[in-house]
Design a protein around this motif. Structure first.
Motif, mmCIF file in Angstrom:
data_model
loop_
_atom_site.group_PDB
_atom_site.id
_atom_site.type_symbol
_atom_site.label_atom_id
_atom_site.label_comp_id
_atom_site.label_asym_id
_atom_site.label_seq_id
_atom_site.Cartn_x
_atom_site.Cartn_y
_atom_site.Cartn_z
ATOM 1 N N ASP A 48 13.276 13.833 -6.277
ATOM 2 C CA ASP A 48 13.709 13.505 -7.641
ATOM 3 C C ASP A 48 12.552 13.641 -8.626
ATOM 4 O O ASP A 48 12.403 12.847 -9.568
ATOM 5 N N GLY A 49 11.698 14.651 -8.396
ATOM 6 C CA GLY A 49 10.588 14.920 -9.293
ATOM 7 C C GLY A 49 9.397 14.002 -9.120
ATOM 8 O O GLY A 49 8.418 14.121 -9.856
ATOM 9 N N ILE A 50 9.430 13.088 -8.162
ATOM 10 C CA ILE A 50 8.325 12.149 -7.927
ATOM 11 C C ILE A 50 7.602 12.566 -6.658
ATOM 12 O O ILE A 50 8.227 12.799 -5.622
ATOM 13 N N ASP A 51 6.273 12.665 -6.760
ATOM 14 C CA ASP A 51 5.466 13.168 -5.652
ATOM 15 C C ASP A 51 5.639 12.291 -4.412
ATOM 16 O O ASP A 51 5.578 11.063 -4.482
ATOM 17 N N LEU A 52 5.860 12.956 -3.273
ATOM 18 C CA LEU A 52 5.977 12.259 -1.992
ATOM 19 C C LEU A 52 4.713 12.377 -1.162
ATOM 20 O O LEU A 52 4.547 11.672 -0.173
ATOM 21 N N THR A 53 3.823 13.302 -1.564
ATOM 22 C CA THR A 53 2.685 13.627 -0.715
ATOM 23 C C THR A 53 1.552 12.631 -0.852
ATOM 24 O O THR A 53 0.980 12.168 0.133
ATOM 25 N N THR A 54 1.210 12.281 -2.086
ATOM 26 C CA THR A 54 0.080 11.382 -2.322
ATOM 27 C C THR A 54 0.510 10.236 -3.212
ATOM 28 O O THR A 54 1.442 10.358 -4.019
ATOM 29 N N ALA A 55 -0.179 9.121 -3.068
ATOM 30 C CA ALA A 55 0.068 7.952 -3.909
ATOM 31 C C ALA A 55 -0.973 7.905 -5.011
ATOM 32 O O ALA A 55 -2.114 8.335 -4.822
ATOM 33 N N PRO A 56 -0.631 7.403 -6.204
ATOM 34 C CA PRO A 56 -1.618 7.295 -7.277
ATOM 35 C C PRO A 56 -2.749 6.355 -6.890
ATOM 36 O O PRO A 56 -2.527 5.312 -6.269
ATOM 37 N N GLN A 57 -3.969 6.742 -7.230
ATOM 38 C CA GLN A 57 -5.132 5.934 -6.899
ATOM 39 C C GLN A 57 -5.224 4.726 -7.830
ATOM 40 O O GLN A 57 -4.949 4.835 -9.029
ATOM 41 N N PRO A 58 -5.612 3.566 -7.309
ATOM 42 C CA PRO A 58 -5.729 2.371 -8.166
ATOM 43 C C PRO A 58 -6.711 2.560 -9.311
ATOM 44 O O PRO A 58 -6.570 1.941 -10.368
ATOM 45 N N SER A 59 -7.720 3.422 -9.101
ATOM 46 C CA SER A 59 -8.713 3.643 -10.158
ATOM 47 C C SER A 59 -8.161 4.476 -11.308
ATOM 48 O O SER A 59 -8.757 4.531 -12.381
ATOM 49 N N ASP A 60 -7.029 5.134 -11.080
ATOM 50 C CA ASP A 60 -6.421 5.954 -12.126
ATOM 51 C C ASP A 60 -5.811 5.035 -13.181
ATOM 52 O O ASP A 60 -4.985 4.175 -12.865
ATOM 53 N N PRO A 61 -6.188 5.196 -14.457
ATOM 54 C CA PRO A 61 -5.628 4.318 -15.507
ATOM 55 C C PRO A 61 -4.112 4.379 -15.590
ATOM 56 O O PRO A 61 -3.467 3.409 -15.988
ATOM 57 N N ALA A 62 -3.538 5.519 -15.206
ATOM 58 C CA ALA A 62 -2.086 5.667 -15.305
ATOM 59 C C ALA A 62 -1.364 5.213 -14.047
ATOM 60 O O ALA A 62 -0.140 5.323 -13.959
ATOM 61 N N ALA A 63 -2.115 4.696 -13.051
ATOM 62 C CA ALA A 63 -1.492 4.335 -11.777
ATOM 63 C C ALA A 63 -0.443 3.247 -11.944
ATOM 64 O O ALA A 63 0.587 3.241 -11.267
ATOM 65 N N ALA A 64 -0.687 2.307 -12.850
ATOM 66 C CA ALA A 64 0.237 1.181 -13.010
ATOM 67 C C ALA A 64 1.592 1.621 -13.535
ATOM 68 O O ALA A 64 2.615 0.985 -13.266
ATOM 69 N N ALA B 241 2.791 21.254 12.633
ATOM 70 C CA ALA B 241 3.039 21.985 11.390
ATOM 71 C C ALA B 241 1.952 21.755 10.356
ATOM 72 O O ALA B 241 2.084 22.180 9.212
ATOM 73 N N SER B 242 0.855 21.078 10.738
ATOM 74 C CA SER B 242 -0.180 20.753 9.753
ATOM 75 C C SER B 242 -0.831 22.007 9.192
ATOM 76 O O SER B 242 -1.090 22.114 7.990
ATOM 77 N N GLY B 243 -1.110 23.012 10.028
ATOM 78 C CA GLY B 243 -1.701 24.247 9.525
ATOM 79 C C GLY B 243 -0.722 25.064 8.721
ATOM 80 O O GLY B 243 -1.068 25.678 7.708
ATOM 81 N N LEU B 244 0.513 25.063 9.153
ATOM 82 C CA LEU B 244 1.539 25.839 8.468
ATOM 83 C C LEU B 244 1.820 25.297 7.076
ATOM 84 O O LEU B 244 2.134 26.050 6.150
ATOM 85 N N LEU B 245 1.706 23.971 6.914
ATOM 86 C CA LEU B 245 1.999 23.349 5.623
ATOM 87 C C LEU B 245 0.729 22.893 4.919
ATOM 88 O O LEU B 245 0.728 21.897 4.201
ATOM 89 N N ASP B 246 -0.344 23.638 5.120
ATOM 90 C CA ASP B 246 -1.609 23.294 4.479
ATOM 91 C C ASP B 246 -1.466 23.361 2.960
ATOM 92 O O ASP B 246 -0.985 24.355 2.402
ATOM 93 N N LYS B 247 -1.869 22.277 2.291
ATOM 94 C CA LYS B 247 -1.838 22.164 0.827
ATOM 95 C C LYS B 247 -0.430 22.288 0.261
ATOM 96 O O LYS B 247 -0.243 22.671 -0.893
ATOM 97 N N THR B 248 0.566 21.959 1.083
ATOM 98 C CA THR B 248 1.950 21.973 0.609
ATOM 99 C C THR B 248 2.259 20.660 -0.097
ATOM 100 O O THR B 248 1.811 19.593 0.321
ATOM 101 N N ARG B 249 3.043 20.723 -1.170
ATOM 102 C CA ARG B 249 3.405 19.540 -1.949
ATOM 103 C C ARG B 249 4.904 19.284 -1.810
ATOM 104 O O ARG B 249 5.710 20.220 -1.815
ATOM 105 N N PHE B 250 5.254 17.978 -1.710
ATOM 106 C CA PHE B 250 6.650 17.575 -1.607
ATOM 107 C C PHE B 250 6.973 16.614 -2.741
ATOM 108 O O PHE B 250 6.124 15.812 -3.153
ATOM 109 N N SER B 251 8.200 16.670 -3.201
ATOM 110 C CA SER B 251 8.646 15.736 -4.237
ATOM 111 C C SER B 251 10.109 15.402 -4.010
ATOM 112 O O SER B 251 10.871 16.199 -3.443
#
Length: 761
Positions: free
Chosen positions: A531-547, A519-529
């Motif tokens: 309770d309103g919190i992103d499930l697809t990607t984790a915040p990067q440590p370099s992001d000031p708001a990551a903490a 399903a990787s092609g079918l769900l290309d650039k698809t986002r999941f959440s």
């Protein structure tokens, strides 16, 4: 009947290196048939050897006694078996000579052979000794064959009745305390009567092997078996001991045993003593050898306390030149460690774990019992039993039954044998929602010999946590209507909670989204959440708001009450490139409670999320790909048209005339003919057609990067040669390189021309 038979019935319990009590009873057949079947008196020699190997310390609580057959037994009524009467011959510490004298004085003069009376009295005597839970209790029967059937011509057949009494009355008493049966048989006639003993031993809980020795030469080998299986010793394979050359022995073998026995046996010979010498610079820590002799042979036993490392030298003292056998007996000392059950090999029925001190109630948990010798060597094959405790509603400790590990599931890690110990701890029946400590007790045996016991304060302690389960409902959840590109779809669900914890109890929980590979092609650039919190990607440590950004991958603290509330799973499609209309796609979100022991179990069941998609149009399927392809094509065309293409100068001229008598140079040079429009449109390299005055095609002229060089493309068979000079042109295929300002002869085979190129300026 055969010569003689030894049946050992025993229960052994030891703790670590501590020496347990030994309570031994020998029921000795002294019937008249022994004078013929055991004329060498090997039965007497075996009794004395067993005494010297056990070396009973009666001052310290041991007991050792011999029960000879009664001289005038009679069994006239099958329902009333004879009774063993008379006093036993008891061993006493420091009075071996008196015991040996009493045993050697026994004569083979009893009228009948019955086993039941002596075995029953031996059991009764052991019971009156009130042995400790860890005592070694041994019963040995020495005989030359099966019981009498019609003794003294009484006419009463008692053989089957005696066998029934032993099986129905005595065997249950053996099994109740876990006693094993050992059979050591001498004489060929015993082989024919072996079925009598087999029918008894197969009823015992611990069925020890039967040994048959027709002539007494296997005395040491058979004692090795008894001491391995009954007393927890390991033995060295017997080696030859002669009267001339000393034998080198290794008593320590890197194991540092607290004691070791050296046993030398000479059948049909007189070994009066042995001389054991310690390694150089070492001192022999041993008492004098214990020796005995009968007409069938002789032996010597010497116990060495804490033998040193190095080579000992043993010599025999013989009355006459003879050969015998010598062996070494060492107590098996084991080391037991409780480890996580996480084998390298896969055992489907046994889940793996990474902890060994905490478990969740009501769910299977597996511990690993890692066994080696005391000094890290490979342990022998052993039998292991274990049990574990729990609490009843009154808070009292209750125990599960003793059980053995699953068969054929032993893992190996270097020298260690790791036995799996599956457990299922019940919940705390006294205080729901509270942890409690469970003790796991382990007993290791080899045969009937207990090699190690970890009970009471030495037991392994497990902390048992309350049961906890969270199951999503509904599962799977679904987006409902088919979704189009960039459209959002959501589904609500709740966790069905089972737990005795209070609702305010909180746990760190993580979520991990898994998308099927197909399903990787079918769900290309698809986002999941969730309770309103992103499930697809984790915040990067370099992001000031990551903490401060909440993330399912990093973990969220949630109470059980919060987890039991409704939740919302959403998906926002990207631009699917493939997939069938209305065909559902199932993605899974796995959850982990990041607190031991719950992170070892699938406490939170995965959520399955069903996504239905609308029909994918041509533009959605190929639009991006087509645009990229078009841009690539335009780029290639631009590069193609922008490439360097040599052209002829405007003042370039040529002359062509026939090479014949009377021909002459044309007065004026010709301009090049125009290039075809098709070549100009397609961007093909320029080429000029050279024709004669009468319109016959002669050659095709092409420019090069060097303005002084040109190429003439000719038909096959045409030759070109400079009019001046001796140089020869070498064509490439049908192409000839020529220079400006020179005359060349063109010879087609039918006609010849002279061709010249020049510049008007």
């Amino acid at each position: 009947m055969g010569k003689w038979l030894v049946i050992g019935l025993l229960l052994l319990s030891t703790m670590g290196e501590a020496m347990a009590e030994n309570h031994v009873r020998i029921v000795l057949d002294v019937s008249g048939s022994m004078r013929t079947n055991d004329s060498s008196r090997n039965a007497i020699l075996a009794t004395l050897l067993l005494h010297d190997l056990v070396s009973p310390n009666t001052d310290g609580g041991d007991s050792f006694a011999v029960l000879p057959f009664n001289k005038k037994w009679r069994w006239e009524d099958p329902g009333i078996p004879p009774v063993q009467s008379g006093s036993s011959i008891k061993a006493t510490s420091g009075k071996r000579a008196r015991f040996v004298k009493s045993i050697k004085a026994l004569k083979y003069n009893a009228q009948c052979t019955y086993f039941y009376p002596g075995l029953k009295k031996a059991l009764d005597e052991l019971k009156t000794e009130k042995p400790s839970d860890y005592a070694n209790q041994v019963i040995v029967l020495v005989t030359d064959g099966v019981p009498s059937n019609q003794c003294n011509s009484s006419g009463t057949h008692t053989l089957q009745e005696e066998k029934r009494l032993i099986i129905d009355e005595l065997v249950p008493r053996f099994n109740k305390v876990g006693i094993a049966l050992y059979v050591l048989a001498f004489g060929n006639k015993v082989v024919g009567n072996r079925i009598f003993f087999d029918e008894i031993t197969k009823q015992l809980a611990i069925n020890a092997p039967i040994k048959i020795d027709p002539d007494g030469k296997g005395l040491v080998s058979n004692m090795r078996t008894i001491f391995e299986q009954a007393f927890g010793f390991e033995t060295k394979k017997p080696v030859t001991l002669g009267s001339k050359k000393p034998r080198t022995l290794n008593l320590n073998k890197g194991m540092d045993p607290y004691r070791t026995a050296v046993v030398a046996h000479v059948p049909l010979g007189h070994l009066s003593n042995i001389n054991l010498k310690a390694p150089p610079t070492m001192k022999l820590n041993a008492k004098d050898p214990l020796c005995a002799r009968e007409s069938g042979g002789s032996y010597c036993v010497q116990w060495v306390q804490s033998p040193d490392k190095g080579r000992y030298r043993l010599s025999g003292v013989f009355k006459k030149s003879a050969k015998g056998r010598v062996t070494v007996l060492r107590p098996v000392e084991l080391d037991l460690r409780i480890v996580p059950w996480n084998p390298k090999r896969k055992f489907p029925s046994l889940p793996a774990f990474t902890i060994d001190d905490r478990a969740m109630a009501t769910r299977k948990f597996v511990l690993g019992a890692s066994i080696t010798t005391k000094h890290g060597g490979v342990a022998p094959d052993v039998n292991l039993e274990y049990r574990y405790s729990s609490l009843n509603p009154e808070g009292k400790i209750i125990w599960r039954k003793w059980r053995a590990p699953p068969p054929n599931r032993v893992d190996r890690n270097s020298a260690a044998r790791i036995y799996p110990l599956p457990t299922t701890f019940p919940v705390n029946a006294r205080e729901k929602g509270k942890t409690y400590d469970s003790r796991v007790e382990i007993v290791i045996r080899r045969g009937s010999a207990e090699l190690l016991r970890r009970t009471d304060s030495q037991a392994h302690v497990m902390q048992v946590w309350p049961f906890l389960s969270l199951k999503p409902r509904p599962n799977p959840a679904s987006t409902g209507n088919p979704l189009k590109a960039n459209q959002e779809g959501c589904a609500s669900f709740t966790f069905s909670l089972q737990s005795d914890f209070p609702q305010e109890k909180s746990f760190p929980i993580t979520g991990d989204l898994k998308i099927p590979n197909n399903a990787s092609g079918l769900l290309d650039k698809t986002r999941f959440s969730l309770d309103g919190i992103d499930l697809t990607t984790a915040p990067q440590p370099s992001d000031p708001a990551a903490a401060t950004t909440e993330s399912w991958s990093k973990g969220l603290d949630r109470t059980l009450a919060e987890l039991a509330k409704p939740h919302r799973m959403c998906v926002t499609l990207g631009r699917p490139r493939q997939g069938a209309a209305n065909k559902p796609i199932m993605v899974t979100t796995g959850f982990t409670l990041n607190q031991a022991p719950y992170d070892e179990y699938d406490v939170v069941r995965p959520l399955r999320f069903k996504i239905r998609m609308a029909k994918i149009g041509v533009r959605d399927r190929y639009g991006a790909m087509g645009l990229v392809g078009l841009l690539a094509l335009l780029s290639l065309l631009l590069l193609y048209y922008a490439r360097f293409r040599p052209v002829m100068s405007e003042d370039f001229r040529y002359r062509l005339w026939t090479d014949s008598e009377g021909s002459h140079l044309p007065p004026e040079a010709n301009r090049l003919p125009p290039v075809s429009s098709l070549r100009r449109v397609l961007g093909i390299s320029y080429r000029y057609d050279i024709k004669s005055v009468d319109g016959q095609p002669v050659a095709r002229l092409r420019p090069t990067r060097d303005k002084q060089l040109f190429v003439l493309d000719m038909d096959a068979g045409t030759m070109i040669k400079p009019m001046e000079g001796n140089d020869t042109l070498q064509p490439k295929g049908h192409s000839w390189a020529i220079e400006a300002g020179r005359d060349y002869r063109i010879d087609t085979g039918e006609r010849r021309w002279i061709f010249r190129t020049e510049y008007a300026s």
